[in-house]
Enzyme design. Structure first.
Site, PDB file in Angstrom:
ATOM      1  N   ASP A   9      12.823  39.537 -47.299  1.00  0.00           N
ATOM      2  CA  ASP A   9      12.283  39.071 -46.019  1.00  0.00           C
ATOM      3  C   ASP A   9      13.287  39.411 -44.908  1.00  0.00           C
ATOM      4  O   ASP A   9      14.447  38.999 -44.981  1.00  0.00           O
ATOM      5  CB  ASP A   9      12.089  37.541 -46.138  1.00  0.00           C
ATOM      6  CG  ASP A   9      11.300  36.948 -44.995  1.00  0.00           C
ATOM      7  OD1 ASP A   9      10.522  37.692 -44.359  1.00  0.00           O
ATOM      8  OD2 ASP A   9      11.448  35.733 -44.747  1.00  0.00           O
ATOM      9  N   ASP A  19      13.528  45.193 -40.930  1.00  0.00           N
ATOM     10  CA  ASP A  19      13.232  44.588 -39.626  1.00  0.00           C
ATOM     11  C   ASP A  19      14.130  45.188 -38.556  1.00  0.00           C
ATOM     12  O   ASP A  19      15.286  44.796 -38.400  1.00  0.00           O
ATOM     13  CB  ASP A  19      13.429  43.067 -39.706  1.00  0.00           C
ATOM     14  CG  ASP A  19      13.245  42.383 -38.353  1.00  0.00           C
ATOM     15  OD1 ASP A  19      12.915  43.088 -37.367  1.00  0.00           O
ATOM     16  OD2 ASP A  19      13.425  41.156 -38.273  1.00  0.00           O
ATOM     17  N   HIS A  68       8.962  31.820 -35.598  1.00  0.00           N
ATOM     18  CA  HIS A  68       9.640  31.272 -36.779  1.00  0.00           C
ATOM     19  C   HIS A  68      10.187  29.871 -36.476  1.00  0.00           C
ATOM     20  O   HIS A  68      10.640  29.599 -35.371  1.00  0.00           O
ATOM     21  CB  HIS A  68      10.836  32.151 -37.177  1.00  0.00           C
ATOM     22  CG  HIS A  68      10.453  33.497 -37.689  1.00  0.00           C
ATOM     23  ND1 HIS A  68      10.619  34.646 -36.969  1.00  0.00           N
ATOM     24  CD2 HIS A  68       9.917  33.876 -38.866  1.00  0.00           C
ATOM     25  CE1 HIS A  68      10.210  35.684 -37.675  1.00  0.00           C
ATOM     26  NE2 HIS A  68       9.769  35.244 -38.839  1.00  0.00           N
ATOM     27  N   GLY A  85       6.075  33.288 -39.591  1.00  0.00           N
ATOM     28  CA  GLY A  85       6.105  32.036 -38.839  1.00  0.00           C
ATOM     29  C   GLY A  85       4.817  31.244 -38.974  1.00  0.00           C
ATOM     30  O   GLY A  85       4.442  30.479 -38.079  1.00  0.00           O
ATOM     31  N   ASN A 132       3.377  34.184 -44.446  1.00  0.00           N
ATOM     32  CA  ASN A 132       4.733  33.727 -44.797  1.00  0.00           C
ATOM     33  C   ASN A 132       4.921  32.247 -44.473  1.00  0.00           C
ATOM     34  O   ASN A 132       4.661  31.821 -43.344  1.00  0.00           O
ATOM     35  CB  ASN A 132       5.776  34.509 -43.995  1.00  0.00           C
ATOM     36  CG  ASN A 132       5.904  35.950 -44.438  1.00  0.00           C
ATOM     37  OD1 ASN A 132       5.154  36.424 -45.292  1.00  0.00           O
ATOM     38  ND2 ASN A 132       6.847  36.658 -43.870  1.00  0.00           N
ATOM     39  N   ASP A 165       7.788  29.130 -44.836  1.00  0.00           N
ATOM     40  CA  ASP A 165       9.124  28.644 -45.191  1.00  0.00           C
ATOM     41  C   ASP A 165       9.365  27.257 -44.589  1.00  0.00           C
ATOM     42  O   ASP A 165       9.670  26.296 -45.299  1.00  0.00           O
ATOM     43  CB  ASP A 165      10.189  29.646 -44.700  1.00  0.00           C
ATOM     44  CG  ASP A 165      11.587  29.282 -45.184  1.00  0.00           C
ATOM     45  OD1 ASP A 165      11.714  28.494 -46.135  1.00  0.00           O
ATOM     46  OD2 ASP A 165      12.563  29.791 -44.606  1.00  0.00           O
TER      47      ASP A 165
HETATM   48 ZN   LIG Z   1       9.638  36.225 -40.641  1.00  0.00          ZN
END
Ligand SMILES: [Zn+2]
Length: 288
Positions: A82, A104, A184, A213, A234, A236
């Site tokens: 990631d 990224d 995020h 995010g 995603n 988290d």
């Molecule tokens: Zn991300």
């Protein structure tokens, strides 16, 4: 089964109109929570490690834990990098056994992002490993950020559909993380997705799209995003919140407890509830 790549997983999701949940693998309890839930839900799943997680747990530990988890599971499991902001980080992960990469370069000028991303895709594709890359800038919430201010800032860094199309064409990436309204690290789901933008990027690029995010978007927003072309979601922050909240609740109730296993078990269960709920919103339950 052995780890699989995200290539087939995301193409199938794109074709069938659901999204695969990608959850951050930060420690053993969370890895177990992700795999157990995927098994219970019959869902394909992506475990992903950020550079921060790799620094915390160690690259070899993460690969070993996820590999063992995948081998005992009957659902397809992929291990994804990631936000790899470095070419060499991508090489290290490929060599260590990751089955999906992300470069990224979103903070770089477009041309430089293209050149670096292409270097990663050339290297990864030689080994049949797919690559995700980012266009526009998906920002991060500061601790003192007001949602309204953050949302205004987000609008300035959204992905341009024409630029996204050019980016995919030149880099030959397999999936695209385009900035489309999320941020995020949101602790409450206030993000608003730019659905027409997602649809345009989907039509112009043809590749599976990734929503970063996504903890900061409510169920309705996520579902609208998936209907518009998002194939990987995603998560988290929601897991972090649930995991640590449970520990905070547990400790004052059990002031004499010194067994870390007893402290972390309820936290793992809380993580599982979040993961299950997100898998159902993504529509990937039963799609293994
Ligand atoms: Zn991300």
């Amino acid at each position: 089964m052995a780890l699989v790549t995200t290539k087939e997983m995301l193409r199938k999701a794109q074709k069938e109109g659901y999204a695969v949940g990608a959850f951050n693998a930060n420690n053993m309890e969370i890895i177990q929570a992700i795999i157990e839930t995927a098994e219970e839900e019959g869902a394909p799943v992506i475990l992903q490690a950020s550079q921060g997680a790799i620094k915390y747990a160690g690259l070899d530990y993460i690969v070993a834990m996820v590999r063992v988890a995948a081998e005992v599971a009957s659902v397809p499991v992929a291990l994804h990098l990631d936000h790899g902001t470095d070419y060499y980080q991508n090489i290290k992960c490929l060599r260590a056994g990751f089955t999906s990469l992300m470069y990224d370069g979103s903070k770089l000028p477009f041309a430089e992002n293209v050149v670096n991303t292409k270097k990663v895709t050339e290297m990864a594709h030689a080994c049949n490993i797919p690559v995700e890359a980012e266009i526009g800038q998906i920002g991060k919430m500061g601790t003192s950020d007001e949602p309204g201010v953050a949302l205004e800032r987000v609008k300035e860094t959204m992905a341009d559909p024409e630029e996204a199309a050019e980016f995919v064409k030149q880099t030959e990436i397999d999936s695209l993380a385009a900035a489309v309204g999320t941020i995020h690290g949101c602790r409450t789901p206030f993000a608003k997705l730019d659905i027409p933008r997602i649809e345009k990027i989907r039509d112009l690029t043809g590749v599976p799209l990734v929503l970063h995010g996504a903890s900061g978007a409510n169920d309705e927003e996520v579902k609208k995003g998936i209907a518009a072309g998002i194939s990987k979601v995603n998560i988290d922050t929601r897991i972090r919140i649930a995991f640590v909240k449970k520990i905070r609740e547990f400790l004052p109730l059990h002031p004499n407890e010194i067994d870390p296993r007893k402290v972390l078990k309820p936290a793992k269960e809380a993580a599982k509830e979040i993961i299950r709920d997100r898998m159902r919103v993504c529509g990937c339950s039963g799609k293994a």
